[in-house]
Design a protein around this motif. Sequence first.
Motif, PDB file in Angstrom:
ATOM      1  N   ASP A   1       0.819  -1.219   0.000  1.00 45.83           N
ATOM      2  CA  ASP A   1       0.000   0.000   0.000  1.00 45.83           C
ATOM      3  C   ASP A   1       0.850   1.266   0.000  1.00 45.83           C
ATOM      4  N   ALA A   2       2.117   1.140   0.397  1.00 42.18           N
ATOM      5  CA  ALA A   2       3.004   2.308   0.439  1.00 42.18           C
ATOM      6  C   ALA A   2       3.651   2.584  -0.919  1.00 42.18           C
ATOM      7  N   TYR A   3       3.368   1.758  -1.937  1.00 43.76           N
ATOM      8  CA  TYR A   3       3.939   1.990  -3.271  1.00 43.76           C
ATOM      9  C   TYR A   3       3.469   3.322  -3.853  1.00 43.76           C
ATOM     10  N   ARG A   4       2.226   3.688  -3.558  1.00 47.65           N
ATOM     11  CA  ARG A   4       1.680   4.973  -4.031  1.00 47.65           C
ATOM     12  C   ARG A   4       1.760   6.016  -2.918  1.00 47.65           C
ATOM     13  N   TRP A   5       1.899   7.249  -3.312  1.00 50.35           N
ATOM     14  CA  TRP A   5       1.990   8.366  -2.369  1.00 50.35           C
ATOM     15  C   TRP A   5       0.975   9.444  -2.745  1.00 50.35           C
ATOM     16  N   PRO A   6       0.235  10.006  -1.786  1.00 44.39           N
ATOM     17  CA  PRO A   6       0.264   9.730  -0.339  1.00 44.39           C
ATOM     18  C   PRO A   6      -0.686   8.623   0.107  1.00 44.39           C
ATOM     19  N   ASP A   7      -1.448   8.030  -0.853  1.00 45.75           N
ATOM     20  CA  ASP A   7      -2.298   6.897  -0.488  1.00 45.75           C
ATOM     21  C   ASP A   7      -2.406   5.976  -1.694  1.00 45.75           C
ATOM     22  N   VAL A   8      -3.107   4.855  -1.526  1.00 47.46           N
ATOM     23  CA  VAL A   8      -3.135   3.816  -2.558  1.00 47.46           C
ATOM     24  C   VAL A   8      -3.832   4.260  -3.832  1.00 47.46           C
ATOM     25  N   ASP A   9      -4.643   5.302  -3.764  1.00 45.62           N
ATOM     26  CA  ASP A   9      -5.384   5.766  -4.941  1.00 45.62           C
ATOM     27  C   ASP A   9      -4.667   6.904  -5.677  1.00 45.62           C
TER      28      ASP A   9
ATOM     29  N   THR B   1      -1.598   8.903  -7.891  1.00 45.97           N
ATOM     30  CA  THR B   1      -0.880   8.598  -9.136  1.00 45.97           C
ATOM     31  C   THR B   1       0.630   8.651  -8.949  1.00 45.97           C
ATOM     32  N   ASP B   2       1.103   9.227  -7.858  1.00 45.44           N
ATOM     33  CA  ASP B   2       2.534   9.382  -7.617  1.00 45.44           C
ATOM     34  C   ASP B   2       3.102   8.090  -7.028  1.00 45.44           C
ATOM     35  N   ARG B   3       4.180   7.579  -7.630  1.00 42.62           N
ATOM     36  CA  ARG B   3       4.747   6.294  -7.213  1.00 42.62           C
ATOM     37  C   ARG B   3       5.996   6.477  -6.346  1.00 42.62           C
ATOM     38  N   ASN B   4       6.261   5.460  -5.530  1.00 46.17           N
ATOM     39  CA  ASN B   4       7.553   5.311  -4.864  1.00 46.17           C
ATOM     40  C   ASN B   4       8.268   4.154  -5.551  1.00 46.17           C
ATOM     41  N   TYR B   5       9.398   4.434  -6.180  1.00 38.72           N
ATOM     42  CA  TYR B   5      10.056   3.413  -6.995  1.00 38.72           C
ATOM     43  C   TYR B   5      10.855   2.407  -6.176  1.00 38.72           C
ATOM     44  N   THR B   6      11.255   2.779  -4.972  1.00 40.09           N
ATOM     45  CA  THR B   6      12.056   1.888  -4.129  1.00 40.09           C
ATOM     46  C   THR B   6      11.524   1.923  -2.701  1.00 40.09           C
ATOM     47  N   TYR B   7      11.916   0.935  -1.927  1.00 41.55           N
ATOM     48  CA  TYR B   7      11.558   0.870  -0.513  1.00 41.55           C
ATOM     49  C   TYR B   7      12.063   2.131   0.192  1.00 41.55           C
ATOM     50  N   MET B   8      13.314   2.498  -0.086  1.00 37.76           N
ATOM     51  CA  MET B   8      13.921   3.645   0.578  1.00 37.76           C
ATOM     52  C   MET B   8      13.174   4.942   0.252  1.00 37.76           C
ATOM     53  N   GLU B   9      12.699   5.076  -0.977  1.00 34.39           N
ATOM     54  CA  GLU B   9      11.953   6.270  -1.359  1.00 34.39           C
ATOM     55  C   GLU B   9      10.612   6.324  -0.627  1.00 34.39           C
ATOM     56  N   ALA B  10       9.962   5.176  -0.466  1.00 38.52           N
ATOM     57  CA  ALA B  10       8.700   5.138   0.275  1.00 38.52           C
ATOM     58  C   ALA B  10       8.906   5.558   1.724  1.00 38.52           C
ATOM     59  N   VAL B  11       9.980   5.041   2.342  1.00 41.65           N
ATOM     60  CA  VAL B  11      10.272   5.402   3.734  1.00 41.65           C
ATOM     61  C   VAL B  11      10.563   6.894   3.850  1.00 41.65           C
TER      62      VAL B  11
ATOM     63  N   ASP C   1       7.112  -2.269  -8.635  1.00 38.92           N
ATOM     64  CA  ASP C   1       7.381  -1.285  -9.682  1.00 38.92           C
ATOM     65  C   ASP C   1       7.618  -1.926 -11.050  1.00 38.92           C
ATOM     66  N   THR C   2       7.555  -3.255 -11.140  1.00 39.33           N
ATOM     67  CA  THR C   2       7.671  -3.918 -12.443  1.00 39.33           C
ATOM     68  C   THR C   2       6.298  -4.209 -13.054  1.00 39.33           C
ATOM     69  N   LEU C   3       5.215  -3.958 -12.296  1.00 39.00           N
ATOM     70  CA  LEU C   3       3.875  -4.340 -12.751  1.00 39.00           C
ATOM     71  C   LEU C   3       3.213  -3.219 -13.548  1.00 39.00           C
ATOM     72  N   ARG C   4       2.498  -3.634 -14.576  1.00 37.89           N
ATOM     73  CA  ARG C   4       1.809  -2.652 -15.407  1.00 37.89           C
ATOM     74  C   ARG C   4       0.613  -2.068 -14.662  1.00 37.89           C
ATOM     75  N   SER C   5       0.303  -0.825 -15.027  1.00 34.87           N
ATOM     76  CA  SER C   5      -0.861  -0.133 -14.448  1.00 34.87           C
ATOM     77  C   SER C   5      -2.001  -0.135 -15.456  1.00 34.87           C
ATOM     78  N   PRO C   6      -3.230  -0.009 -14.965  1.00 27.98           N
ATOM     79  CA  PRO C   6      -3.628   0.071 -13.558  1.00 27.98           C
ATOM     80  C   PRO C   6      -3.698  -1.299 -12.906  1.00 27.98           C
ATOM     81  N   GLY C   7      -3.913  -1.300 -11.611  1.00 24.41           N
ATOM     82  CA  GLY C   7      -4.146  -2.542 -10.878  1.00 24.41           C
ATOM     83  C   GLY C   7      -2.916  -3.188 -10.295  1.00 24.41           C
ATOM     84  N   GLU C   8      -1.774  -2.458 -10.243  1.00 28.40           N
ATOM     85  CA  GLU C   8      -0.570  -3.121  -9.737  1.00 28.40           C
ATOM     86  C   GLU C   8      -0.694  -3.450  -8.252  1.00 28.40           C
ATOM     87  N   ASN C   9      -1.472  -2.660  -7.488  1.00 27.16           N
ATOM     88  CA  ASN C   9      -1.635  -2.942  -6.074  1.00 27.16           C
ATOM     89  C   ASN C   9      -2.341  -4.279  -5.856  1.00 27.16           C
ATOM     90  N   ALA C  10      -3.455  -4.477  -6.551  1.00 25.62           N
ATOM     91  CA  ALA C  10      -4.213  -5.728  -6.409  1.00 25.62           C
ATOM     92  C   ALA C  10      -3.412  -6.916  -6.931  1.00 25.62           C
TER      93      ALA C  10
END
Length: 481
Positions: free
Chosen positions: A85-93, A95-105, A264-273
């Motif tokens: 759920d932390a892949y997207r910023w600031p929430d799961v819905d 459009t802004d992505r976090n490309y790495t774990y460190m960037e999400a943190v 970050d390798t998954l195509r959009s939309p729907g990468e979270n699910a």
Amino acid sequence: MPNKPGPELDSKGLRRSDQEKYDEDGHVARTGGWVSAYAHIVTAVIGSGVLSLAWSMSWLGWPAGALCIFFFAWVTLYCSELLIDAYRWPDVDSTDRNYTYMEAVTRYLGKEYAIFCGVIQYLNMFATGVGYTLTAGVALTAVRKANCYHFSGTTKDDPDNPCTFSQTPWIIFMGALQIFFSQIQDIDRIWIMSVLATLMSFCYSFIGLGLAIAKAAEHDHGTGTADGLWEDQTAATKTWGIFQALGSIAFAYSFSFILIEITDTLRSPGENANMKKATRAGIATTTFFYASIGFIGYAAFGNGAPGNLISGFGFYQPYWLVDIANVAIFVHLLGAFQVWMQPLYSFVETSLYRRFPRQAWLQYDLFAKKVPGVGIVRLSPFRLIWRSITVVIITIIALLLGNCFNDIIAFLGAIGFAPLTVFLPIQMHIAQKKIPMFSAKWCGLQLLNVICWIISIVAAIGSIDGVIVDTQGFAPFQTTA
């Protein structure tokens, strides 16, 4: 005279190619689905460590060993879904992505947490590369030993055992192959390797399971005990053994270090699910193998379970089946090495590309060719040199540390489990959902944090004791099996 405009760069700072498609964020188009993510997860998680779980069970005993395997599975699944759920910023819905774990943190918790995360994460990736290089050498050496025992009619207990071989040539062979495979540009492009590695992990896991079932069907074996290994063990030795076993199981489930990078390798939309679907399937698969091999292996060998059912020669016969299993371990580790190391390569290269966006020595490609099933493959002098040097250093460390390195890996896994698998995902979830302090959910999450920190600390202590024991009388470059 006006300056000539520089090359158009993508989101990583790389020169854009007319042959490639790009997503809306300037990133090379992601094409992965839940199946490729599942393959990456299984490749990263199962590892040859699955074959050491019977040994872990021997220290913990039946009820505690079984409980630990399922507890770690649940914790890993629960916290992995929070991390996804932390892949997207600031929430799961968003459009802004976090490309790495460190960037999400960095975004959710701040730079201080990010530095803490990065040090542990990338150190674990590098150390895992060393561990996989060493384990690959052990697997191929085990092939020679199995054949030697078969054709000479001896066993490892014979006083004149002729079947002792150096692992050095096979460790170097693994390193040489990884220099070649490391030229693949990033984790998006290695899905074929991950699929093959997943098939190989199934292969040797089923072989280990089948051999354990056959052994358990015999009548001259121990079936294990409720309290585990106590015979000829002092209370201190038993305590250290339990701590090491906890670290071994915790490390076996550690893959959160690369979870955001796989997402970050998954195509959009729907990468979270899709990522959650892949994670559930991946952890269900690994838990099936862990429980089956751990339980049946312990039933087969009892409290005398070897550290590795196959490479550690829990089995000698049929030698040809043992050979197939060890070759499958080696092939699996070829792919697993890349799954763990590609995020480290990407972190270093992306940092340099963004810092020096117009430097020709970073951007120059000897060639860029489209390979079916892989995409554009670029051969960069910079990537060739620095990645090759990294693999050479990893190989040398594997040769230097030899048989004690498994304890060091267990130590790094122990100190990585609580912070990266549990603590940081929970803290990001609290920040993302704005969970009130001292609410029921907040207290429950923090209780889980405390339990996992205790496990990590005691597992690290047990691993340090293992390093001390294994380094007694050890000589570098004298790695034999």
